[in-house]
Design a protein around this motif. Sequence first.
Motif, mmCIF file in Angstrom:
data_model
loop_
_atom_site.group_PDB
_atom_site.id
_atom_site.type_symbol
_atom_site.label_atom_id
_atom_site.label_comp_id
_atom_site.label_asym_id
_atom_site.label_seq_id
_atom_site.Cartn_x
_atom_site.Cartn_y
_atom_site.Cartn_z
ATOM 1 N N LYS A 9 -3.710 -8.687 -0.679
ATOM 2 C CA LYS A 9 -2.733 -8.304 0.347
ATOM 3 C C LYS A 9 -1.886 -9.466 0.864
ATOM 4 O O LYS A 9 -0.867 -9.230 1.515
ATOM 5 C CB LYS A 9 -3.435 -7.628 1.518
ATOM 6 C CG LYS A 9 -4.262 -8.555 2.390
ATOM 7 C CD LYS A 9 -4.866 -7.790 3.560
ATOM 8 C CE LYS A 9 -5.680 -8.706 4.471
ATOM 9 N NZ LYS A 9 -6.241 -7.960 5.621
ATOM 10 N N ILE B 133 -2.893 -3.984 4.853
ATOM 11 C CA ILE B 133 -3.238 -2.776 4.095
ATOM 12 C C ILE B 133 -3.162 -1.600 5.051
ATOM 13 O O ILE B 133 -3.849 -1.563 6.077
ATOM 14 C CB ILE B 133 -4.640 -2.873 3.477
ATOM 15 C CG1 ILE B 133 -4.717 -4.058 2.512
ATOM 16 C CG2 ILE B 133 -4.986 -1.575 2.734
ATOM 17 C CD1 ILE B 133 -6.095 -4.265 1.902
ATOM 18 N N LEU C 10 -8.285 -5.613 -3.555
ATOM 19 C CA LEU C 10 -7.131 -5.305 -2.708
ATOM 20 C C LEU C 10 -7.094 -6.189 -1.467
ATOM 21 O O LEU C 10 -6.021 -6.621 -1.029
ATOM 22 C CB LEU C 10 -7.149 -3.826 -2.315
ATOM 23 C CG LEU C 10 -6.894 -2.824 -3.444
ATOM 24 C CD1 LEU C 10 -7.085 -1.399 -2.942
ATOM 25 C CD2 LEU C 10 -5.494 -2.999 -4.021
ATOM 26 N N ILE D 292 0.569 -3.248 1.297
ATOM 27 C CA ILE D 292 -0.205 -2.290 0.513
ATOM 28 C C ILE D 292 -0.349 -1.007 1.340
ATOM 29 O O ILE D 292 -0.788 -1.051 2.493
ATOM 30 C CB ILE D 292 -1.587 -2.842 0.144
ATOM 31 C CG1 ILE D 292 -1.429 -4.121 -0.698
ATOM 32 C CG2 ILE D 292 -2.413 -1.805 -0.611
ATOM 33 C CD1 ILE D 292 -2.749 -4.800 -1.057
ATOM 34 N N CYS E 59 -8.735 -0.731 5.432
ATOM 35 C CA CYS E 59 -7.369 -0.765 5.947
ATOM 36 C C CYS E 59 -7.261 -1.497 7.285
ATOM 37 O O CYS E 59 -8.130 -1.376 8.147
ATOM 38 C CB CYS E 59 -6.830 0.661 6.098
ATOM 39 S SG CYS E 59 -6.819 1.564 4.528
#
Length: 218
Positions: free
Chosen positions: A171, A30, A167, A176, A190
């Motif tokens: 991933k 991410i 999310l 992403i 992230c």
Amino acid sequence: MKLEINDLSFKYKDEYILEDLSYNFKENTIYGLFGKNGIGKTTFLNILKGKYTYLGTIKLNDNLLMSNDVTFISSTPELPDFLTGEEYIKYLMKINNCYEKEKINEYFNLVKLDLSSKDKLLMEYSHGMKNKIEILSSIILNSKIILLDEPLTNLDIMAQEEIKEILTKLKRNKIIIISTHILDIASSLCDEILLLKDKKIFEISNNREDIISNLKDK
């Protein structure tokens, strides 16, 4: 899987928004994309989605990137409001030749949508619920790359945490990229932090002070 961007340039009117931008994205990651307002973050995501003509090359696994490899989730969800949640999911499954009625409930559970919302029109969904439906669409369409433009900005804390969890699980085998200006989202969600500055992308640390420092003009 790898997404390779080489010498990407994009001009709006007489000004380059992006110029000779090169970067390689890797799967299972991410990315948080930072940059000042108006610097070109949304433009960059739209180029990846295939909305604009550009100079340079964008390849996915050595082949030119195709628009059906990508799902773009905008800051303002764009869904057919006249359909119910179930009707929309059924439509996506049919166009992807994977319709199985019994999977609809599984999909709703996957993104933490209450099953009672299946029969509601999408226009009645909250912002967070619409975000979840768009994320679900990327799963059904098996998108290799998921782009999110300021996805969590207008959500309450609970909805933010639910989508961050979704999310993180999503991933695997995907790339992403999230455009955001919220430092806490980047640091907690992230894996890599990128800065769009001077028409190019740079890697920076996930340190709050470093991000702020890099956003400042030299």
